[in-house]
Design an enzyme around this catalytic site. Structure first.
Site, mmCIF file in Angstrom:
data_model
loop_
_atom_site.group_PDB
_atom_site.id
_atom_site.type_symbol
_atom_site.label_atom_id
_atom_site.label_comp_id
_atom_site.label_asym_id
_atom_site.label_seq_id
_atom_site.Cartn_x
_atom_site.Cartn_y
_atom_site.Cartn_z
ATOM 1 N N PRO A 3 62.243 17.829 21.939
ATOM 2 C CA PRO A 3 62.948 16.920 22.856
ATOM 3 C C PRO A 3 61.969 15.924 23.492
ATOM 4 O O PRO A 3 60.840 16.296 23.812
ATOM 5 C CB PRO A 3 63.535 17.845 23.923
ATOM 6 C CG PRO A 3 63.357 19.235 23.434
ATOM 7 C CD PRO A 3 62.351 19.244 22.345
ATOM 8 N N ALA A 55 60.600 15.464 27.978
ATOM 9 C CA ALA A 55 61.086 16.729 28.528
ATOM 10 C C ALA A 55 59.946 17.707 28.783
ATOM 11 O O ALA A 55 60.167 18.889 28.987
ATOM 12 C CB ALA A 55 62.094 17.349 27.569
ATOM 13 N N GLY A 56 58.705 17.224 28.722
ATOM 14 C CA GLY A 56 57.567 18.104 29.002
ATOM 15 C C GLY A 56 57.236 19.038 27.867
ATOM 16 O O GLY A 56 56.577 20.051 28.070
ATOM 17 N N SER A 80 56.192 15.975 22.998
ATOM 18 C CA SER A 80 56.624 15.317 21.760
ATOM 19 C C SER A 80 55.692 14.170 21.368
ATOM 20 O O SER A 80 55.344 14.024 20.195
ATOM 21 C CB SER A 80 58.082 14.861 21.879
ATOM 22 O OG SER A 80 58.175 13.572 22.375
ATOM 23 N N ALA A 92 52.449 13.795 21.990
ATOM 24 C CA ALA A 92 51.178 14.314 21.475
ATOM 25 C C ALA A 92 51.361 14.921 20.095
ATOM 26 O O ALA A 92 50.513 14.757 19.210
ATOM 27 C CB ALA A 92 50.617 15.361 22.434
ATOM 28 N N ALA A 93 52.497 15.604 19.873
ATOM 29 C CA ALA A 93 52.730 16.232 18.567
ATOM 30 C C ALA A 93 52.888 15.166 17.488
ATOM 31 O O ALA A 93 52.391 15.316 16.362
ATOM 32 C CB ALA A 93 53.960 17.130 18.623
ATOM 33 N N ASP A 104 48.131 18.272 26.744
ATOM 34 C CA ASP A 104 49.110 18.263 25.649
ATOM 35 C C ASP A 104 48.433 18.117 24.284
ATOM 36 O O ASP A 104 48.682 18.908 23.368
ATOM 37 C CB ASP A 104 50.101 17.099 25.814
ATOM 38 C CG ASP A 104 51.165 17.384 26.854
ATOM 39 O OD1 ASP A 104 50.932 18.248 27.708
ATOM 40 O OD2 ASP A 104 52.229 16.747 26.801
#
Ligand code: PMV
Length: 328
Positions: A101, A104-105, A108, A110-111, A152
């Site tokens: 999401p 939403a912390g 996302s 960083a990924a 993150d």
């Protein structure tokens, strides 16, 4: 030249958000149930140097050269190519999808950066060590939210529970006894830049009080680290409750977060708190296999947009650079 894919998990902060920006420790863990994936395929008939970037989830389909300098993904790709001293890569398409999401912390941004870096570097025959992946992904984080602590990109790059102190070498954590957390999504998007700004201004107005709050959060985080590493996850519950009270004092909780936190506790969670920037995004609750279903149900009834149950444990390294043959 073959195609390459990479994937990266989401993440959740267990303790220490906000205080971590000011040099106190935080603990974050990967969340393997959600993922960003990147694939890089050659465009055999394309003009060398042409990099197509596609992220259908956000309606992005553009040449790299047309993306602005402050686009985080474009900035990360450019920094990678500069680091590898490749000015004209073979024509290629980088395609990114994600089930993490957004805003939403759950890391996302960083990924997405980590997967893009890994898939591109592998495709170009120049895979990078984790340390370099994490620091390139940090450049994207700066564009996503101003003054990130770096937690993150670190936890997502290493895909392991981390005890994070800004500017210090990465410390992964040993989870002696696995435990389960429920992650409840408020469904309210709130950018980390906003909440980090709220705390920055409040701290400027009131430095002594905020330093006390951050120090208290740091002590909770240290206690949580001992509990995790010595196999006493049950004591994380009260620590979560204490951390939540301090986050409320910092002004980053919200009515909806408070409602979900209360609902989880009333349904039997051992403790609960917001996670990440706050004002929206996610909260977490410590559950057991017995209480997990009822806490999940209570969160849904209290208005959670989604609930993920995730086990925190030592994880085998899970990252993949797959040749296209292997994927069929
Ligand atoms: O979990 P996120 O991505 O919302 O990050 C928030 C964590 C903060 O401590 C508030 C900011 C940071 O950069 O560490």
């Amino acid at each position: 030249m073959p195609a390459f894919t990479a994937s990266a998990p989401g993440k959740i902060i267990l303790f220490g958000e906000h205080a971590v920006v000011y040099g106190h420790p935080a603990i974050a863990v990967p969340v393997m149930q959600v993922k960003a994936r990147a694939s890089v395929t050659p465009n055999l008939s394309g003009t060398p140097g042409r990099v197509r970037v596609q992220a259908p989830d956000i309606g992005l389909d553009s040449d790299l050269e047309d993306l602005p300098a402050d686009n985080p993904l474009a900035a990360v790709i450019r920094a990678l190519l500069a680091e590898l001293r490749i000015s004209r890569p073979p024509a290629l398409t980088l395609r990114i999808t994600s089930t993490i999401p957004m805003a939403a912390g759950m890391g996302s941004g960083a990924a997405v950066s980590v997967t893009a870096i890994r898939a591109l570097a592998a495709f170009l025959g120049r895979p990078l060590p984790d340390e370099r992946v994490a620091s390139l992904a940090y450049l994207g984080e700066k564009l996503y939210h101003g003054t990130p602590s770096g937690i993150d990109n670190t936890v997502i790059t290493y895909s392991k529970p981390v005890y994070y102190l800004r500017g210090e070498p990465i410390r992964t954590m040993h989870v002696r006894t696995p435990f389960t957390i429920a992650i409840g999504d408020t469904g309210v998007a709130c950018s980390t830049a906003v909440t980090v700004g709220v705390v920055r201004r409040a701290r400027e107005a009131n430095p002594a009080d905020y330093e006390k709050l951050f120090t208290a959060v740091g002590e909770i985080t240290k206690a949580a680290r001992s509990a995790i590493e010595s196999g006493q996850p049950g004591s994380l519950g009260p620590l979560m409750d204490q951390n939540q009270a301090l986050l409320q004092e910092m002004g980053v909780s919200s009515m909806k977060l408070d409602r979900l936190v209360m609902a989880a506790r009333e349904a039997g969670a051992q403790g609960a708190k917001l996670s990440g920037g706050g004002r929206g995004g996610n909260m977490i609750a410590l559950v057991t296999p017995e209480t997990a279903p009822q806490v999940k149900r209570a969160l849904e009834e209290a208005g959670a947009a989604g609930v993920i149950l995730t086990e925190v444990r030592d994880l085998p390294e899970e990252r993949s650079f797959l040749h296209d043959k292997d994927m069929r």
